[in-house]
Design an enzyme around this catalytic site. Structure first.
Site, PDB file in Angstrom:
ATOM      1  N   CYS A   1       0.784  -1.230   0.000  1.00  0.00           N
ATOM      2  CA  CYS A   1       0.000   0.000   0.000  1.00  0.00           C
ATOM      3  C   CYS A   1       0.824   1.293   0.000  1.00  0.00           C
ATOM      4  O   CYS A   1       0.451   2.248  -0.699  1.00  0.00           O
ATOM      5  CB  CYS A   1      -1.033  -0.004   1.133  1.00  0.00           C
ATOM      6  SG  CYS A   1      -0.611  -0.925   2.584  1.00  0.00           S
TER       7      CYS A   1
ATOM      8  N   ARG B   1       7.656 -11.277   4.858  1.00  0.00           N
ATOM      9  CA  ARG B   1       7.478 -11.285   6.311  1.00  0.00           C
ATOM     10  C   ARG B   1       8.431 -12.328   6.889  1.00  0.00           C
ATOM     11  O   ARG B   1       8.518 -13.446   6.368  1.00  0.00           O
ATOM     12  CB  ARG B   1       6.040 -11.661   6.697  1.00  0.00           C
ATOM     13  CG  ARG B   1       4.958 -10.908   5.936  1.00  0.00           C
ATOM     14  CD  ARG B   1       4.593  -9.596   6.569  1.00  0.00           C
ATOM     15  NE  ARG B   1       3.629  -8.879   5.742  1.00  0.00           N
ATOM     16  CZ  ARG B   1       2.303  -9.106   5.755  1.00  0.00           C
ATOM     17  NH1 ARG B   1       1.811 -10.018   6.583  1.00  0.00           N
ATOM     18  NH2 ARG B   1       1.504  -8.414   4.979  1.00  0.00           N
TER      19      ARG B   1
ATOM     20  N   GLN C   1       0.810 -10.859  -3.205  1.00  0.00           N
ATOM     21  CA  GLN C   1      -0.575 -10.461  -2.952  1.00  0.00           C
ATOM     22  C   GLN C   1      -1.209  -9.951  -4.244  1.00  0.00           C
ATOM     23  O   GLN C   1      -0.590  -9.182  -4.971  1.00  0.00           O
ATOM     24  CB  GLN C   1      -0.639  -9.361  -1.894  1.00  0.00           C
ATOM     25  CG  GLN C   1      -0.266  -9.810  -0.496  1.00  0.00           C
ATOM     26  CD  GLN C   1      -0.367  -8.674   0.505  1.00  0.00           C
ATOM     27  OE1 GLN C   1       0.093  -7.572   0.248  1.00  0.00           O
ATOM     28  NE2 GLN C   1      -0.964  -8.945   1.651  1.00  0.00           N
TER      29      GLN C   1
ATOM     30  N   ASP D   1      -2.965  -7.558  -4.927  1.00  0.00           N
ATOM     31  CA  ASP D   1      -3.302  -6.368  -4.164  1.00  0.00           C
ATOM     32  C   ASP D   1      -3.899  -5.287  -5.057  1.00  0.00           C
ATOM     33  O   ASP D   1      -3.496  -5.129  -6.214  1.00  0.00           O
ATOM     34  CB  ASP D   1      -2.032  -5.820  -3.504  1.00  0.00           C
ATOM     35  CG  ASP D   1      -2.262  -5.416  -2.064  1.00  0.00           C
ATOM     36  OD1 ASP D   1      -3.426  -5.365  -1.663  1.00  0.00           O
ATOM     37  OD2 ASP D   1      -1.277  -5.159  -1.364  1.00  0.00           O
TER      38      ASP D   1
ATOM     39  N   HIS E   1      -5.595  -1.059  -4.495  1.00  0.00           N
ATOM     40  CA  HIS E   1      -5.976   0.033  -3.602  1.00  0.00           C
ATOM     41  C   HIS E   1      -6.826   1.016  -4.386  1.00  0.00           C
ATOM     42  O   HIS E   1      -6.461   1.434  -5.476  1.00  0.00           O
ATOM     43  CB  HIS E   1      -4.734   0.699  -3.023  1.00  0.00           C
ATOM     44  CG  HIS E   1      -3.943  -0.231  -2.159  1.00  0.00           C
ATOM     45  ND1 HIS E   1      -2.890  -0.977  -2.646  1.00  0.00           N
ATOM     46  CD2 HIS E   1      -4.099  -0.589  -0.859  1.00  0.00           C
ATOM     47  CE1 HIS E   1      -2.414  -1.740  -1.677  1.00  0.00           C
ATOM     48  NE2 HIS E   1      -3.129  -1.530  -0.588  1.00  0.00           N
TER      49      HIS E   1
ATOM     50  N   LYS F   1     -12.186  -4.517   8.432  1.00  0.00           N
ATOM     51  CA  LYS F   1     -12.059  -5.326   7.225  1.00  0.00           C
ATOM     52  C   LYS F   1     -13.142  -6.388   7.164  1.00  0.00           C
ATOM     53  O   LYS F   1     -13.772  -6.720   8.171  1.00  0.00           O
ATOM     54  CB  LYS F   1     -10.681  -5.979   7.157  1.00  0.00           C
ATOM     55  CG  LYS F   1     -10.363  -6.884   8.341  1.00  0.00           C
ATOM     56  CD  LYS F   1      -8.986  -7.526   8.192  1.00  0.00           C
ATOM     57  CE  LYS F   1      -8.664  -8.432   9.371  1.00  0.00           C
ATOM     58  NZ  LYS F   1      -7.419  -9.183   9.200  1.00  0.00           N
TER      59      LYS F   1
ATOM     60  N   HIS G   1      -8.448  -1.247   0.631  1.00  0.00           N
ATOM     61  CA  HIS G   1      -7.472  -2.291   0.325  1.00  0.00           C
ATOM     62  C   HIS G   1      -8.262  -3.551  -0.045  1.00  0.00           C
ATOM     63  O   HIS G   1      -9.212  -3.910   0.651  1.00  0.00           O
ATOM     64  CB  HIS G   1      -6.596  -2.602   1.531  1.00  0.00           C
ATOM     65  CG  HIS G   1      -5.961  -1.412   2.175  1.00  0.00           C
ATOM     66  ND1 HIS G   1      -4.597  -1.218   2.212  1.00  0.00           N
ATOM     67  CD2 HIS G   1      -6.495  -0.350   2.829  1.00  0.00           C
ATOM     68  CE1 HIS G   1      -4.320  -0.098   2.861  1.00  0.00           C
ATOM     69  NE2 HIS G   1      -5.458   0.445   3.244  1.00  0.00           N
TER      70      HIS G   1
END
Length: 652
Positions: free
Chosen positions: A339, A368, A386, A388, A390, A474, A522
């Site tokens: 993000c 991670r 991900q 992902d 946004h 979320k 997100h």
């Protein structure tokens, strides 16, 4: 006077101090016998927990019919297991014994190396304890006395935990059952006889408080159910899960590799696995473009300052790789999230309300540093991708955009046949200090999220307090696979905080020619591609639907004299865009069919004399067996149609 309101709205009054069991006893002796725990004002407590002396409380009595009671019973089973181990092996030191999905475990420090050979005698001792049916008695002590008690019991790990881990608590609680006394906050069932059918499952290594440099421990796993039937069904599911283990199938089917020379938790995609991944990527990218997203690419590394601004550093410092120190003093971080990079793309030029909503999407690699004991194939890794996106939008656009994100996640899951799911809304705990942003923004975000979810009538909607991301509430999609296991997959998160003045101070110029703050959403329907594909391997037991299968059709010749025609069929398949191969070995056709079945190839085109003469192929379906002779063109069209429709065909 205490007023107790029951779930049906009825009210009972008590002038003396009572506990949930007393309330159950007033209602009836059968209910009192069946009551295992209770919820008081929504908080899970033991059946013997004292209720307030006066005022009003809402009370829900829990029996074996309530899922919450199952967790309480399993916690008690963990204590019974620990008591049995202490009876059988001298010098045992106790660590922690929580419940987990479908069971429980307890960590021990002891000289004897536990193995499956020990399970029968431990289970027999547990059965003896359950049969004795002694009560679980709660004891509360001031912290100083608790430390002394743990020292007296010879439990040095508990001494350390009370002295350091519970340093902010004046009172701590223990539970006693016979000679067994353990530091525990509870709750437990009233008596050991309430524990139903149980089974020890496995033993593994662990470390004190999850620290790899801490004291080594042995972790003993078990499960418990209220009935033998439920236990038998679960054990059957466990055996089926072993058959479907993506780590085993991934190696057998040559889908992925984790190599210790490369590093733990880092996935190497082998050619066949890369095909599955690529097909999913193509699928999601096509859907993104159709829904107005703009794909971007950003680096998998960034300056620490960027993540300090976002709050990811140091918030996620325990699970991040250490910063990279540069010669000029600057510091970089393997990104834990995408993000902040997308935010900087948004900030790369002035934005107008006419550009909103702006939807930015990326299959972004993040890292991670998960603890080694938490790594598991592709399900829990240190580097993952991900899907992902946004969305930057106005407040007025939030509802429609959030609705669109939920719809896309439902579409993705539905396309893959994952129709059995529930949606969990995760909100903040107002009493916690781990969340950033104002209470006003949080309330606004949570109301907006819940309103949209209610309007969509999402299946099995539930709200969980305290599980929100640190920057916003979320919605998580929890899907059940074909053998009944639950997987957290897609997520949609609403964020008023990263755009705020305290973070990135995002702006757009509104219709009034004044600056305004956008809202950020997100969204990741797959979540992690690695985890999602690991789940798919287990869900399909490696037998992917045709559109995802690494090898879609295999040409098998009855004898080598038909190889030329077989290679012509293979060429036509490849030209039609199908992933095809041929087996032209001097083997019997039965062996070739068996090999294709074991390789989980969806279709086989078998060629003998009649097929070569008539320009046809004998089609064999991996699931349905022989389908008969079909003209080559018709057979290819059938496969292309199944791929285009993304048909899901699974054996029961």
């Amino acid at each position: 006077m205490l007023k107790v309101t029951l779930p049906d709205g009825s009210v009972l009054e008590f002038s003396q101090r009572v506990c949930p069991l007393d309330v159950a006893g007033q209602i009836g002796p059968r209910l009192a016998k069946a009551t295992l725990a209770a919820e008081v004002n929504g908080e899970l407590v033991g059946a013997d927990a004292p209720l307030p002396a006066s005022g009003e409380v809402s009370l829900r009595l829990l029996t074996s019919k309530d899922p919450e009671a199952l967790g309480v019973m399993r916690h008690s089973a963990a204590h019974v297991m620990a008591r049995a181990v202490m009876r059988l092996f001298p010098g045992v030191e106790l660590a922690f014994g929580p419940t987990v999905d479908q069971g429980f475990y307890y960590d021990f420090a002891l000289g004897h190396a536990l193995s499956e050979d020990d399970f029968p005698k431990i289970e027999a001792e547990m059965a003896k304890i359950v049969k004795e049916d002694e009560p679980f008695e709660r004891i509360e002590q001031p912290r100083a006395k608790a430390i002394a008690l743990c020292r007296e019991l010879g439990q040095s790990l508990k001494v350390e935990h009370v002295a350091e881990g519970l340093a902010d608590q004046e009172q701590v609680s223990f539970y006693r059952q016979g000679e067994f006394v353990d530091l525990c906050r509870g709750p437990h069932v009233p008596r050991a006889g309430a524990i139903g059918a149980f089974k020890l499952l496995s033993v593994a290594g662990a470390h004190w408080k999850g620290d790899a440099s801490g004291r080594p421990l042995q972790r003993l796993y078990g499960t418990a159910w209220f009935s033998q039937k439920d236990l038998d069904e679960y054990l059957k599911q466990v055996e089926e899960a072993k058959r479907r283990d993506h780590r085993v199938l991934g190696r057998q089917l040559e889908l992925f590799l984790i190599d210790q020379e490369v590093g733990s938790g880092l996935v190497l995609w082998l050619p066949k696995g890369a095909i599955v991944r690529r097909e999913l990527e193509n699928f999601i990218y096509g859907e993104l473009i159709r829904r107005g997203y703009q794909p971007v690419y950003t680096p998998a590394i960034g300056r620490v300052h960027l993540y300090e601004t976002s709050g990811h550093y140091p918030y996620y410092s325990d699970s991040q790789f250490p910063p990279i120190e540069m010669a000029d003093g600057d510091r970089y971080l393997l990104r834990p999230m995408n993000c902040p990079h997308h935010i900087r793309i948004y900030q790369s030029k002035p934005r107008s309300y006419r550009e909103l909503p702006l939807r930015i999407a990326e299959l972004g690699l993040v890292h991670r540093f998960e603890q080694s004991g938490e790594l598991s194939g592709m399900i829990r890794v240190r580097g993952f991708t991900q899907d992902d996106a946004h969305i930057f939008c106005t407040e007025e656009q939030v509802a429609d955009e959030f609705r669109g994100c939920l719809d896309m996640t439902q579409f993705v899951l539905g396309t893959l046949g994952l129709d059995d799911y529930r949606v969990r809304l995760s909100f903040r705990d107002p009493a916690s200090d781990k969340y950033v942003g104002t209470a006003e923004d949080w309330d606004k975000a949570e109301r907006a999220l819940e309103t949209v979810c209610r309007e969509l009538d999402l299946p099995n909607l539930e709200i969980e307090i305290g599980e929100a991301a640190f920057y916003g509430p979320k919605a998580d999609f929890i899907a059940r696979d074909c053998i009944g296991r639950s997987w957290q997959l897609g997520t949609v998160q609403l964020d008023y905080n990263l755009p705020s003045a305290k973070r990135f101070a995002l702006e757009y110029i509104g219709a009034d020619n004044q600056p305004h703050r956008p809202v950020m959403i997100h969204r990741a329907p797959f979540g992690s591609l690695e985890r999602f594909i690991g789940m798919l391997i287990e869900h399909f037991a490696g037998a992917f639907p045709l559109w995802l299968a690494p090898e879609q059709v295999r040409v098998l010749v009855v004898s080598q004299k038909f190889e030329e025609y077989g290679r012509e069929i293979e060429r036509r398949l490849v030209e039609a865009g199908l992933r095809a191969s041929g087996d032209y070995r001097a083997e019997k056709i039965g062996a070739k069919i068996r090999d294709a079945q074991l390789a989980l190839v969806p279709y086989m085109f078998i060629i003998g004399g009649r097929e070569a003469e008539s320009g046809a192929v004998a089609v064999r379906d991996r699931l349905d067996g022989d389908l008969g002779a079909v003209p080559v063109g018709g057979a290819i069209d059938h496969l292309k149609d199944e791929i285009q429709k993304k048909t899901i065909r699974c054996p029961n």
